[in-house]
Design a protein around this motif. Structure first.
Motif, PDB file in Angstrom:
ATOM      1  N   GLY A   1       0.817  -1.206   0.000  1.00 32.24           N
ATOM      2  CA  GLY A   1       0.000   0.000   0.000  1.00 32.24           C
ATOM      3  C   GLY A   1       0.844   1.245   0.000  1.00 32.24           C
ATOM      4  N   LEU A   2       0.194   2.360   0.304  1.00 30.05           N
ATOM      5  CA  LEU A   2       0.857   3.658   0.352  1.00 30.05           C
ATOM      6  C   LEU A   2       1.081   4.055   1.799  1.00 30.05           C
ATOM      7  CD1 LEU A   2       1.781   6.343  -0.990  1.00 30.05           C
ATOM      8  CD2 LEU A   2      -0.624   7.082  -0.851  1.00 30.05           C
ATOM      9  N   VAL A   3       2.302   4.454   2.115  1.00 32.97           N
ATOM     10  CA  VAL A   3       2.639   4.829   3.482  1.00 32.97           C
ATOM     11  C   VAL A   3       3.614   6.006   3.442  1.00 32.97           C
ATOM     12  CG1 VAL A   3       4.555   3.188   3.635  1.00 32.97           C
ATOM     13  CG2 VAL A   3       3.392   3.933   5.725  1.00 32.97           C
ATOM     14  N   GLN A   4       3.590   6.822   4.460  1.00 32.33           N
ATOM     15  CA  GLN A   4       4.531   7.935   4.538  1.00 32.33           C
ATOM     16  C   GLN A   4       5.889   7.455   5.023  1.00 32.33           C
ATOM     17  OE1 GLN A   4       2.685  10.951   7.032  1.00 32.33           O
ATOM     18  NE2 GLN A   4       1.845  11.986   5.224  1.00 32.33           N
ATOM     19  N   ALA A   5       6.900   8.187   4.651  1.00 34.90           N
ATOM     20  CA  ALA A   5       8.245   7.863   5.115  1.00 34.90           C
ATOM     21  C   ALA A   5       8.263   7.797   6.641  1.00 34.90           C
ATOM     22  CB  ALA A   5       9.232   8.909   4.622  1.00 34.90           C
ATOM     23  N   GLY A   6       8.949   6.782   7.159  1.00 38.73           N
ATOM     24  CA  GLY A   6       8.993   6.553   8.587  1.00 38.73           C
ATOM     25  C   GLY A   6       7.935   5.603   9.095  1.00 38.73           C
ATOM     26  N   GLY A   7       6.979   5.284   8.229  1.00 41.34           N
ATOM     27  CA  GLY A   7       5.901   4.392   8.614  1.00 41.34           C
ATOM     28  C   GLY A   7       6.269   2.930   8.480  1.00 41.34           C
ATOM     29  N   SER A   8       5.271   2.080   8.708  1.00 37.67           N
ATOM     30  CA  SER A   8       5.484   0.634   8.698  1.00 37.67           C
ATOM     31  C   SER A   8       4.420  -0.059   7.864  1.00 37.67           C
ATOM     32  CB  SER A   8       5.429   0.072  10.121  1.00 37.67           C
ATOM     33  OG  SER A   8       6.451   0.615  10.926  1.00 37.67           O
ATOM     34  N   LEU A   9       4.793  -1.191   7.322  1.00 39.40           N
ATOM     35  CA  LEU A   9       3.870  -2.092   6.644  1.00 39.40           C
ATOM     36  C   LEU A   9       4.280  -3.517   6.963  1.00 39.40           C
ATOM     37  CD1 LEU A   9       3.468  -0.612   3.024  1.00 39.40           C
ATOM     38  CD2 LEU A   9       1.690  -0.753   4.779  1.00 39.40           C
ATOM     39  N   ARG A  10       3.306  -4.399   6.931  1.00 36.75           N
ATOM     40  CA  ARG A  10       3.582  -5.818   7.100  1.00 36.75           C
ATOM     41  C   ARG A  10       3.037  -6.565   5.891  1.00 36.75           C
ATOM     42  NH1 ARG A  10       0.962 -10.389  11.004  1.00 36.75           N
ATOM     43  NH2 ARG A  10       2.840 -11.595  11.472  1.00 36.75           N
TER      44      ARG A  10
ATOM     45  N   TRP B   1       7.289 -18.034  -7.678  1.00 37.24           N
ATOM     46  CA  TRP B   1       7.122 -16.612  -7.385  1.00 37.24           C
ATOM     47  C   TRP B   1       5.646 -16.243  -7.303  1.00 37.24           C
ATOM     48  CZ3 TRP B   1      11.582 -13.665  -6.992  1.00 37.24           C
ATOM     49  CH2 TRP B   1      12.758 -14.315  -7.387  1.00 37.24           C
ATOM     50  N   GLY B   2       5.367 -15.260  -6.469  1.00 37.27           N
ATOM     51  CA  GLY B   2       4.042 -14.682  -6.440  1.00 37.27           C
ATOM     52  C   GLY B   2       3.913 -13.584  -7.482  1.00 37.27           C
ATOM     53  N   GLN B   3       2.735 -12.959  -7.504  1.00 39.31           N
ATOM     54  CA  GLN B   3       2.449 -11.918  -8.488  1.00 39.31           C
ATOM     55  C   GLN B   3       2.925 -10.540  -8.042  1.00 39.31           C
ATOM     56  OE1 GLN B   3       1.121 -12.468 -11.656  1.00 39.31           O
ATOM     57  NE2 GLN B   3       1.660 -14.533 -10.990  1.00 39.31           N
ATOM     58  N   GLY B   4       3.216 -10.400  -6.772  1.00 40.39           N
ATOM     59  CA  GLY B   4       3.751  -9.137  -6.272  1.00 40.39           C
ATOM     60  C   GLY B   4       2.698  -8.242  -5.659  1.00 40.39           C
ATOM     61  N   THR B   5       3.159  -7.368  -4.768  1.00 40.34           N
ATOM     62  CA  THR B   5       2.306  -6.358  -4.158  1.00 40.34           C
ATOM     63  C   THR B   5       3.068  -5.037  -4.139  1.00 40.34           C
ATOM     64  OG1 THR B   5       0.962  -5.825  -2.204  1.00 40.34           O
ATOM     65  CG2 THR B   5       3.054  -6.906  -1.781  1.00 40.34           C
ATOM     66  N   GLN B   6       2.370  -3.972  -4.490  1.00 41.64           N
ATOM     67  CA  GLN B   6       3.023  -2.667  -4.614  1.00 41.64           C
ATOM     68  C   GLN B   6       3.174  -2.008  -3.257  1.00 41.64           C
ATOM     69  OE1 GLN B   6       4.157  -0.865  -7.506  1.00 41.64           O
ATOM     70  NE2 GLN B   6       5.019   0.478  -5.913  1.00 41.64           N
ATOM     71  N   VAL B   7       4.365  -1.513  -2.986  1.00 33.26           N
ATOM     72  CA  VAL B   7       4.641  -0.707  -1.798  1.00 33.26           C
ATOM     73  C   VAL B   7       5.115   0.659  -2.281  1.00 33.26           C
ATOM     74  CG1 VAL B   7       6.124  -0.404   0.220  1.00 33.26           C
ATOM     75  CG2 VAL B   7       5.177  -2.666  -0.317  1.00 33.26           C
ATOM     76  N   THR B   8       4.436   1.704  -1.835  1.00 32.09           N
ATOM     77  CA  THR B   8       4.813   3.061  -2.205  1.00 32.09           C
ATOM     78  C   THR B   8       5.022   3.876  -0.939  1.00 32.09           C
ATOM     79  OG1 THR B   8       3.498   2.927  -4.234  1.00 32.09           O
ATOM     80  CG2 THR B   8       4.161   5.118  -3.488  1.00 32.09           C
ATOM     81  N   VAL B   9       6.203   4.464  -0.823  1.00 32.46           N
ATOM     82  CA  VAL B   9       6.548   5.260   0.344  1.00 32.46           C
ATOM     83  C   VAL B   9       6.689   6.711  -0.099  1.00 32.46           C
ATOM     84  CG1 VAL B   9       8.129   5.562   2.270  1.00 32.46           C
ATOM     85  CG2 VAL B   9       7.767   3.276   1.297  1.00 32.46           C
ATOM     86  N   SER B  10       5.853   7.566   0.452  1.00 30.52           N
ATOM     87  CA  SER B  10       5.884   8.987   0.084  1.00 30.52           C
ATOM     88  C   SER B  10       6.790   9.755   1.034  1.00 30.52           C
ATOM     89  CB  SER B  10       4.478   9.566   0.113  1.00 30.52           C
ATOM     90  OG  SER B  10       3.952   9.500   1.426  1.00 30.52           O
ATOM     91  N   SER B  11       7.414  10.789   0.500  1.00 28.70           N
ATOM     92  CA  SER B  11       8.336  11.581   1.317  1.00 28.70           C
ATOM     93  C   SER B  11       7.618  12.713   2.029  1.00 28.70           C
ATOM     94  CB  SER B  11       9.446  12.151   0.429  1.00 28.70           C
ATOM     95  OG  SER B  11       8.894  12.912  -0.615  1.00 28.70           O
TER      96      SER B  11
END
Length: 120
Positions: free
Chosen positions: A10-19, A110-120
């Motif tokens: 997903g989309l997360v701000q810089a400094g954030g976390s994802l699992r 391999w899986g199909q992938g998941t998008q990770v977007t980190v905004s500044s």
């Protein structure tokens, strides 16, 4: 062949976390090495983290050491990637991979992938 499905991107701000989670089906992964790769635009796919069948052996790319943690639950046939202190340069498609030979440097499915977007 094992089927792998990633989730948690997903989309997360810089400094954030994802699992991220990777659910496997078709075969048990308990004897497989499992890994997370990522591929940013115009860059090659690269191994980010790997974990041995028992969870006792792990590998991390230098760029994520101390921020990412790979883990597995063989009973659930699932692998996780906890990503903390995310940076814009972590933006990529993240892929789960299974290594049937048990080596952290060799992967077959391999899986199909998941998008990770980190905004500044």
């Amino acid at each position: 062949q094992v089927q792998l499905v990633e989730s948690g991107g997903g989309l997360v701000q810089a400094g954030g976390s994802l699992r991220l989670s990777c659910a496997a089906s078709g075969r048990t992964i308990r004897n497989y090495a499992m890994g997370w790769f990522r591929q940013a635009p115009e860059k090659e796919r690269a191994l980010v983290a790997g974990i041995g069948w028992s969870g006792g052996n792990t590998y991390y790319a230098d760029s994520v050491k101390g921020r990412f943690t790979i883990s597995r639950d063989n009973a659930k046939n699932t692998v996780y990637l906890q990503m903390n202190s995310l940076k814009p340069e972590d933006t990529a498609v993240y892929y789960c991979a299974a290594g049937t030979r048990g080596r952290l440097d060799q992967y077959d499915d391999w899986g199909q992938g998941t998008q990770v977007t980190v905004s500044s």
